[in-house]
Design a protein around this motif. Structure first.
Motif, mmCIF file in Angstrom:
data_model
loop_
_atom_site.group_PDB
_atom_site.id
_atom_site.type_symbol
_atom_site.label_atom_id
_atom_site.label_comp_id
_atom_site.label_asym_id
_atom_site.label_seq_id
_atom_site.Cartn_x
_atom_site.Cartn_y
_atom_site.Cartn_z
ATOM 1 N N GLY A 203 37.701 47.521 26.109
ATOM 2 C CA GLY A 203 36.863 48.331 26.966
ATOM 3 C C GLY A 203 37.360 48.506 28.378
ATOM 4 N N LEU A 204 38.643 48.223 28.652
ATOM 5 C CA LEU A 204 39.147 48.319 30.014
ATOM 6 C C LEU A 204 40.607 48.747 30.003
ATOM 7 C CD1 LEU A 204 38.243 47.642 33.014
ATOM 8 C CD2 LEU A 204 39.588 45.553 32.716
ATOM 9 N N ALA A 205 40.960 49.602 30.945
ATOM 10 C CA ALA A 205 42.356 49.988 31.148
ATOM 11 C C ALA A 205 42.612 50.070 32.635
ATOM 12 C CB ALA A 205 42.660 51.321 30.469
ATOM 13 N N ALA A 206 43.888 50.016 33.005
ATOM 14 C CA ALA A 206 44.278 50.091 34.412
ATOM 15 C C ALA A 206 45.301 51.192 34.594
ATOM 16 C CB ALA A 206 44.864 48.759 34.874
ATOM 17 N N LEU A 207 45.148 51.937 35.674
ATOM 18 C CA LEU A 207 46.056 53.019 36.018
ATOM 19 C C LEU A 207 46.602 52.791 37.418
ATOM 20 C CD1 LEU A 207 43.719 55.907 34.826
ATOM 21 C CD2 LEU A 207 45.747 55.094 33.629
ATOM 22 N N PRO A 208 47.766 53.354 37.722
ATOM 23 C CA PRO A 208 48.270 53.243 39.097
ATOM 24 C C PRO A 208 47.316 53.927 40.068
ATOM 25 C CG PRO A 208 49.973 54.054 37.603
ATOM 26 C CD PRO A 208 48.689 54.103 36.851
ATOM 27 N N LEU A 209 47.173 53.357 41.232
ATOM 28 C CA LEU A 209 46.311 53.931 42.259
ATOM 29 C C LEU A 209 47.110 54.907 43.100
ATOM 30 C CD1 LEU A 209 43.494 53.841 43.552
ATOM 31 C CD2 LEU A 209 44.351 52.067 45.081
ATOM 32 N N ARG A 210 46.569 56.102 43.269
ATOM 33 C CA ARG A 210 47.218 57.120 44.092
ATOM 34 C C ARG A 210 46.248 57.600 45.158
ATOM 35 N NH1 ARG A 210 49.482 61.032 39.296
ATOM 36 N NH2 ARG A 210 50.939 59.569 38.334
ATOM 37 N N PRO A 211 46.594 57.510 46.432
ATOM 38 C CA PRO A 211 47.741 56.779 46.977
ATOM 39 C C PRO A 211 47.389 55.309 47.132
ATOM 40 C CG PRO A 211 46.536 57.787 48.753
ATOM 41 C CD PRO A 211 45.821 58.186 47.475
ATOM 42 N N GLY A 212 48.346 54.513 47.550
ATOM 43 C CA GLY A 212 48.069 53.119 47.844
ATOM 44 C C GLY A 212 48.786 52.169 46.916
ATOM 45 N N SER A 213 48.598 50.892 47.185
ATOM 46 C CA SER A 213 49.177 49.842 46.363
ATOM 47 C C SER A 213 48.031 49.101 45.702
ATOM 48 C CB SER A 213 50.008 48.884 47.234
ATOM 49 O OG SER A 213 50.587 47.880 46.454
ATOM 50 N N GLY A 214 47.822 49.382 44.449
ATOM 51 C CA GLY A 214 46.713 48.774 43.744
ATOM 52 C C GLY A 214 46.512 49.419 42.396
ATOM 53 N N VAL A 215 45.290 49.315 41.871
ATOM 54 C CA VAL A 215 45.012 49.804 40.531
ATOM 55 C C VAL A 215 43.690 50.561 40.503
ATOM 56 C CG1 VAL A 215 46.302 47.969 39.381
ATOM 57 C CG2 VAL A 215 43.877 47.646 39.869
ATOM 58 N N ARG A 216 43.583 51.431 39.523
ATOM 59 C CA ARG A 216 42.345 52.144 39.248
ATOM 60 C C ARG A 216 41.880 51.712 37.867
ATOM 61 N NH1 ARG A 216 41.595 58.727 39.679
ATOM 62 N NH2 ARG A 216 39.429 58.860 38.960
ATOM 63 N N LEU A 217 40.717 51.108 37.802
ATOM 64 C CA LEU A 217 40.201 50.606 36.535
ATOM 65 C C LEU A 217 39.331 51.654 35.857
ATOM 66 C CD1 LEU A 217 39.231 46.928 37.490
ATOM 67 C CD2 LEU A 217 41.354 47.780 36.492
ATOM 68 N N VAL A 218 39.373 51.652 34.533
ATOM 69 C CA VAL A 218 38.583 52.578 33.731
ATOM 70 C C VAL A 218 37.917 51.786 32.615
ATOM 71 C CG1 VAL A 218 38.609 54.670 32.319
ATOM 72 C CG2 VAL A 218 40.257 54.419 34.185
ATOM 73 N N GLY A 219 36.597 51.915 32.491
ATOM 74 C CA GLY A 219 35.894 51.233 31.410
ATOM 75 C C GLY A 219 34.818 50.309 31.928
ATOM 76 N N SER A 220 34.716 49.132 31.330
ATOM 77 C CA SER A 220 33.729 48.131 31.724
ATOM 78 C C SER A 220 34.423 46.800 31.984
ATOM 79 C CB SER A 220 32.673 47.939 30.627
ATOM 80 O OG SER A 220 31.952 49.131 30.405
ATOM 81 N N ALA A 221 33.966 46.096 33.010
ATOM 82 C CA ALA A 221 34.499 44.773 33.335
ATOM 83 C C ALA A 221 33.425 43.752 32.990
ATOM 84 C CB ALA A 221 34.881 44.692 34.807
ATOM 85 N N ARG A 226 37.182 40.465 30.019
ATOM 86 C CA ARG A 226 37.613 39.631 31.144
ATOM 87 C C ARG A 226 39.078 39.209 31.024
ATOM 88 N NH1 ARG A 226 34.459 33.830 30.258
ATOM 89 N NH2 ARG A 226 35.102 33.466 28.091
ATOM 90 N N THR A 227 39.582 39.041 29.788
ATOM 91 C CA THR A 227 40.995 38.696 29.631
ATOM 92 C C THR A 227 41.877 39.840 30.109
ATOM 93 O OG1 THR A 227 40.517 37.244 27.756
ATOM 94 C CG2 THR A 227 42.783 38.015 27.997
ATOM 95 N N ALA A 228 41.509 41.073 29.731
ATOM 96 C CA ALA A 228 42.261 42.238 30.192
ATOM 97 C C ALA A 228 42.152 42.378 31.707
ATOM 98 C CB ALA A 228 41.746 43.497 29.505
ATOM 99 N N LEU A 229 40.960 42.160 32.254
ATOM 100 C CA LEU A 229 40.771 42.266 33.699
ATOM 101 C C LEU A 229 41.622 41.239 34.434
ATOM 102 C CD1 LEU A 229 39.311 43.437 36.162
ATOM 103 C CD2 LEU A 229 37.456 41.804 35.742
ATOM 104 N N ALA A 230 41.664 40.015 33.926
ATOM 105 C CA ALA A 230 42.481 38.982 34.563
ATOM 106 C C ALA A 230 43.955 39.362 34.539
ATOM 107 C CB ALA A 230 42.260 37.643 33.864
ATOM 108 N N ALA A 231 44.416 39.944 33.428
ATOM 109 C CA ALA A 231 45.818 40.364 33.334
ATOM 110 C C ALA A 231 46.124 41.469 34.338
ATOM 111 C CB ALA A 231 46.124 40.833 31.913
ATOM 112 N N VAL A 232 45.201 42.415 34.475
ATOM 113 C CA VAL A 232 45.397 43.515 35.422
ATOM 114 C C VAL A 232 45.447 42.993 36.852
ATOM 115 C CG1 VAL A 232 44.303 45.558 36.417
ATOM 116 C CG2 VAL A 232 44.379 45.268 33.932
ATOM 117 N N LEU A 233 44.524 42.116 37.201
ATOM 118 C CA LEU A 233 44.481 41.611 38.572
ATOM 119 C C LEU A 233 45.677 40.713 38.880
ATOM 120 C CD1 LEU A 233 40.661 40.925 38.943
ATOM 121 C CD2 LEU A 233 41.981 42.825 39.872
ATOM 122 N N THR A 234 46.147 39.978 37.879
ATOM 123 C CA THR A 234 47.365 39.193 38.081
ATOM 124 C C THR A 234 48.531 40.110 38.414
ATOM 125 O OG1 THR A 234 46.647 37.407 36.614
ATOM 126 C CG2 THR A 234 49.009 37.628 36.987
ATOM 127 N N ALA A 235 48.635 41.218 37.677
ATOM 128 C CA ALA A 235 49.690 42.194 37.959
ATOM 129 C C ALA A 235 49.523 42.786 39.351
ATOM 130 C CB ALA A 235 49.672 43.300 36.904
#
Length: 303
Positions: A203-221, A226-235
């Motif tokens: 239920g969660l995916a991450a996309l590059p943030l434009r502009p900026g240095s970070g991520v854009r999340l899509v779905g539910s956290a 939570r495992t996917a969210l932790a992986a995204v935030l670690t990245a």
């Protein structure tokens, strides 16, 4: 305590490069896609580099000569090269996004200096499903390419994932982290959901943030993701920035489990003298943060 700020809407900058993802069901479909991608790159006057994963490079080169009329001459003049992933992504182990990003920048600058219109890199990514040291950093690599390569260099990066690969971590999240269009509906997230990717399952995916240095999340956290969210935030925390931005405008719900992952990440960054800034947080996140002010004291949210 939780910090809240307001900000204007940033406008995405124009970019010189592209970051695309293609999937395939079998060797025949992969070969067809590669031929089309190589043909297009040569026609655009790009320097084309193809990283083959399991096939011998000589066999791939022969296939391209047979399927792409211009391939033979392009191989001879150096416009087209076929290398193995062992000589590219995995030249030095563990896999290191910093080294690969630096190599892409150098290769593009060299291609332009030789008179080519830019660099097209086509890479098979199924190596990430094997026990390769550093494969867990693939998502970080995919998310960093936009800001660190594509904004100022004419690089077209095309990642090839098999249908088998996109059902497994870490390739599932990495395959979905390609924003082929300006809207999540046009992105890999939507296309691969039907194929059983991490977004479909967690239920969660991450996309590059434009502009900026970070991520854009899509779905539910939530608890399931939570495992996917932790992986995204670690990245995201490995990005070389003092402020890591997380855009939540496409997140419909954040529960206590998701909030805990965000709060833990914010605390880690605060200990490094860095910040995690959450943009467009849904009301559910604010409610949980108000219930646990001490645990969420490092969270910074913008309206």
């Amino acid at each position: 305590m939780v910090t809240r700020r307001t900000q204007g809407q940033p406008q995405p900058p124009s970019r010189l490069g592209e970051h695309l993802c293609r999937t395939y069901a079998d060797d025949q479909e992969r070969a067809q896609q590669v031929s089309a991608l190589v043909r297009d790159g040569l026609a655009r006057g790009q320097r084309v580099l193809y990283y083959a994963d399991t096939q011998p490079t000589e066999r791939v080169a022969d296939q391209l000569r047979a399927e792409v009329a211009e391939a033979g001459a392009a191989l001879e003049r150096g416009q087209l090269s076929v290398e193995s992933t062992a000589d590219g992504f995995l030249r030095r182990l563990p896999f290191d996004p910093d080294l690969m990003i630096a190599r892409l920048r150098d290769s593009c600058q060299e291609a332009v200096s030789q008179g080519w219109a830019g660099l097209r890199v086509i890479g098979e990514m199924d190596w990430s499903t094997r026990q390769v040291p550093g494969a867990d950093r693939l998502l970080e690599y995919e998310l960093r390419l936009d800001a660190e390569v594509l904004e100022d260099l004419p690089v077209t990066g095309i990642c090839l994932y098999s249908h088998h690969a996109v059902t497994r971590a870490p390739a599932a999240l990495a395959a979905a982290a390609h924003l082929d269009g300006a809207d999540p509906a046009d992105s890999a997230v939507t296309r691969y959901a039907a194929g059983g990717t991490q977004r479909a399952r967690a239920g969660l995916a991450a996309l590059p943030l434009r502009p900026g240095s970070g991520v854009r999340l899509v779905g539910s956290a939530d608890l399931d993701s939570r495992t996917a969210l932790a992986a995204v935030l670690t990245a995201a925390t490995r990005m070389p920035a003092s402020v890591v931005d997380v855009d939540l405008r496409d997140v419909d719900y954040v529960d206590a489990a998701g909030t805990a992952v965000l709060a833990d990440t914010a605390a880690v960054l605060a200990g490094q003298g860095r910040r995690l800034v959450l943009h467009h947080a849904p009301p559910s996140l604010g409610r949980v943060a108000e219930m646990f002010p001490d645990e969420c004291r490092d969270l910074e949210m913008t309206a």
